[in-house]
Design a protein around this motif. Structure first.
Motif, short mmCIF file in Angstrom:
data_model
loop_
_atom_site.label_atom_id
_atom_site.label_comp_id
_atom_site.label_asym_id
_atom_site.label_seq_id
_atom_site.Cartn_x
_atom_site.Cartn_y
_atom_site.Cartn_z
N LEU A 1 0.84 -1.19 0.00
CA LEU A 1 0.00 0.00 0.00
C LEU A 1 0.88 1.25 0.00
O LEU A 1 1.69 1.45 0.91
N ALA A 2 0.73 2.08 -1.04
CA ALA A 2 1.42 3.38 -1.07
C ALA A 2 0.84 4.26 0.04
O ALA A 2 -0.29 4.04 0.50
N PRO A 3 1.58 5.28 0.49
CA PRO A 3 1.11 6.09 1.63
C PRO A 3 -0.31 6.63 1.47
O PRO A 3 -1.11 6.58 2.40
N GLU A 4 -0.67 7.13 0.27
CA GLU A 4 -2.00 7.71 0.09
C GLU A 4 -3.09 6.66 -0.14
O GLU A 4 -4.26 7.01 -0.30
N ALA A 5 -2.70 5.37 -0.13
CA ALA A 5 -3.69 4.29 -0.28
C ALA A 5 -3.96 3.58 1.04
O ALA A 5 -4.65 2.57 1.07
N ARG A 6 -3.41 4.12 2.12
CA ARG A 6 -3.56 3.44 3.42
C ARG A 6 -4.82 3.92 4.14
O ARG A 6 -5.18 5.10 4.08
N PHE A 7 -5.43 3.00 4.84
CA PHE A 7 -6.69 3.29 5.52
C PHE A 7 -6.52 4.44 6.52
O PHE A 7 -7.36 5.34 6.59
N ASP A 8 -5.43 4.42 7.26
CA ASP A 8 -5.23 5.46 8.28
C ASP A 8 -5.08 6.85 7.67
O ASP A 8 -5.49 7.85 8.26
N PHE A 9 -4.49 6.92 6.46
CA PHE A 9 -4.38 8.20 5.75
C PHE A 9 -5.78 8.73 5.42
O PHE A 9 -6.09 9.91 5.64
N LEU A 10 -6.65 7.85 4.92
CA LEU A 10 -8.01 8.25 4.57
C LEU A 10 -8.82 8.62 5.80
O LEU A 10 -9.64 9.55 5.78
N LEU A 11 -8.56 7.91 6.89
CA LEU A 11 -9.31 8.13 8.13
C LEU A 11 -9.07 9.53 8.70
O LEU A 11 -9.96 10.11 9.32
N THR A 12 -7.88 10.07 8.47
CA THR A 12 -7.53 11.37 9.08
C THR A 12 -7.81 12.55 8.14
O THR A 12 -7.53 13.70 8.50
N LEU A 13 -8.38 12.28 6.95
CA LEU A 13 -8.70 13.38 6.03
C LEU A 13 -9.84 14.24 6.60
O LEU A 13 -10.80 13.70 7.15
N PRO A 14 -9.75 15.56 6.42
CA PRO A 14 -10.88 16.41 6.86
C PRO A 14 -12.05 16.26 5.88
O PRO A 14 -11.86 15.91 4.71
N GLU A 15 -13.25 16.53 6.34
CA GLU A 15 -14.44 16.37 5.49
C GLU A 15 -14.37 17.24 4.25
O GLU A 15 -14.93 16.90 3.20
N ALA A 16 -13.68 18.36 4.34
CA ALA A 16 -13.61 19.28 3.20
C ALA A 16 -12.67 18.79 2.10
O ALA A 16 -12.52 19.42 1.05
N ALA A 17 -12.01 17.64 2.29
CA ALA A 17 -10.93 17.21 1.39
C ALA A 17 -11.40 16.41 0.19
O ALA A 17 -10.59 15.79 -0.49
#
Length: 539
Positions: A89-105
């Motif tokens: 998994l590349a960094p931007e494909a990881r679940f934890d990366f997606l989990l911490t995105l703000p709603e506006a993203a």
């Protein structure tokens, strides 16, 4: 035999998968999305959470190894993950990366991009992962990611797999009739696997849906302390592209790989993408029942010994005996098959009876199990489980077929649904083992299965015919019943038991069908006699 197990609703309601499903279903209810729009993306997120748990564990191992390695760290080398059957998994494909995105993203676009990244670095998943997260609002996706992050990172393969299967089953139920096309209840599939015992070899499902047959086969191997990836080679065919992707995802969630051909114009009646004839150790399937309008002109070159339809084509407009022959012909000389089939195929007359007779005379039919109604999410009708064994002809049971009436063995899940407990599955599977002269295997069902076997077959269990439960019928007895493979015709009723309404209807239906056949034959004879008499009188 009547064995109705109590419902276990309370235990189920406390389970992790039930809580996750309830939350996800609540979110859907407020989203305006249809079940089929929602199911793929949700399963994709569960998959990504699973992939990240395995990826993180492998990354920790590589970090530890990198400290002592001369050539430096391999933590960002995809090959170092693939070597241990782990997805990179590349960094931007990881679940934890997606989990911490703000709603506006624009979370939908980010999750779609993550899925593309996973496919880019793991070619076996090319074209498989859902990329319709733009249908979801940012708020909904944020809630879903949070809820799915509650799946503990400590869970093993099997637990993740069970969550995925639970969601598949719930989606099948919510999609109604269409759900039956991709999902067979786990209890049915588990019994099929327990009876054919796929310890090692090549396994085919030419109507594979979401891949449940492969998952249960792998679980059977794992329960017997072997590595499924090393023991099983998996091959499937699925005409619906979306369902084929579900199957490949299901395999990946269970740490398995397989050759699943799906979509395009692939169709198991006309196409044989795995060149299956005679090549498989095991076949497991739940094909669509009573399909009509198959173009038999396209099948004519596939008829005859050593071909896909060795016994011929049915004259009736019904594909049941096309499927049955596809399963039979795919097996090698010692291969076993287990599949679900419409009850009508066990007693069908005319050309289907002729095909059934040839199959029985080939000494390939091993076991027939009658299953009661409400075992499937989408249809209430009862069905029959067929088991073929090409190696049976060389055994003492060559000239017999085991019939089991399991219509009154079940657990009532709710008003409209039944299933089997592990003990019930173990009991039926071990009944077959006793018939084959094998020792009981209590991996499924444990002590409860052992106690029921002792109660029915003695303290040192040995096979015997039991009225109302099982009968080993000879080929002569089957011939005398018009080559019927309906267990109800052979098993009978246990002493002291009354014939149920269900049994009475089945018996009356069989007798009525027989009467109609005799009446039709009488009319044909009457017409022939009349024509002959008229011919004589004209001379």
């Amino acid at each position: 035999m009547h064995w109705i197990a109590p419902s276990e609703k309370d235990a189920a309601s406390a389970s992790l998968e039930k809580r996750l499903w309830d939350a996800a279903d609540q979110f859907r209810a407020n989203s305006g999305l249809k079940a089929q729009e929602y199911s793929g993306p949700i399963l994709g997120l569960i998959f990504l959470r699973f992939a990240e748990v395995r990826f993180s564990a492998q990354r920790r191992k590589l970090e530890e190894a990198g400290v002592s390695a001369r050539r430096g760290s391999r933590v960002d080398d995809p090959d170092a993950y693939h070597a241990d059957n782990v997805l990179y998994l590349a960094p931007e494909a990881r679940f934890d990366f997606l989990l911490t995105l703000p709603e506006a993203a624009d979370i939908g676009a980010k999750v779609n991009a993550a899925m593309r990244e996973v496919e880019k670095h793991n070619p076996q998943l090319a074209g498989v992962l859902p990329k319709t997260f733009n249908l979801f609002t940012g708020t909904l996706l944020k809630e879903l990611l949070k809820k799915i992050s509650e799946i503990p990172a400590t869970l093993d393969f099997d637990a993740f797999g069970r969550i995925y299967e639970y969601f598949l089953g719930e989606f099948a139920m919510s999609e109604g009739q269409g759900g039956g096309e991709f999902y067979t209840p786990a209890g049915i599939v588990k019994l099929l696997a327990q009876v054919i015992e796929p310890f090692h070899g090549r396994i085919l499902d030419p109507a594979c849906g979401s891949g449940g047959m492969f998952v249960q086969s792998a679980r059977f191997v794992a329960e017997h302390h072997q590595n499924p990836s090393a023991e099983l080679a998996i091959f499937g065919v699925e005409k619906t592209d979306e369902t084929g992707r579900l199957a490949r995802l299901n395999l990946a969630v269970h740490g398995l790989e397989g050759d699943i051909r799906h979509g395009g114009n692939v169709n198991s009646y006309y196409d044989d993408p795995h060149a299956a004839t005679g090549r498989f150790d095991f076949v497991l399937a739940n094909p669509p029942f009573n399909v009509n309008a198959v173009d038999k002109e396209r099948l004519k070159d596939m008829v005859g010994p050593g071909r896909r339809f060795p016994f011929g084509l049915p004259r009736t407009d019904n594909a049941n005996y096309l499927w049955i022959q596809l399963f039979y012909s795919a097996l090698n000389t010692r291969g076993r098959a287990g599949f679900v089939m419409a009850n009508s195929a066990s007693d069908a007359r005319s050309s289907e009876q002729e095909l059934r007779q040839k199959l029985i005379e080939a000494r390939a039919v091993d076991v027939m199990v009658a299953v009661g109604p409400n075992m499937f999410y989408t249809v209430t009708l009862p069905c029959t489980l067929w088991f073929l064994d090409r190696g049976k002809a060389e055994t003492p049971r060559a000239d017999t077929v085991l019939f089991i009436d399991a219509r009154h063995i079940y657990r009532q899940v709710d008003r409209a649904h039944r299933d089997w407990t592990p003990a019930q599955i173990g009991f039926i599977a071990n009944l077959v083992r006793l018939y084959r002269g094998e020792a009981p295997d209590l991996t499924v069902g444990g002590e409860e299965t052992a106690a029921r076997l002792a109660e029915v077959f003695g303290q040192q269990p040995a096979y015997a015919d039991v009225p109302g439960l099982c009968k080993a019928a000879t080929i002569e007895e089957i011939a005398a019943q018009g080559w019927s493979l309906n267990p109800g015709r052979y098993v009978g009723v246990a002493p002291g038991e009354e014939v149920s309404d269900e049994d009475f209807k089945a018996q009356l239906g069989a007798l009525n069908e027989e009467l109609e056949t005799l009446n039709a034959q009488a009319r044909e004879l009457e017409a022939t006699i009349a024509a002959n008499v008229a011919g004589i009188l004209e001379q």
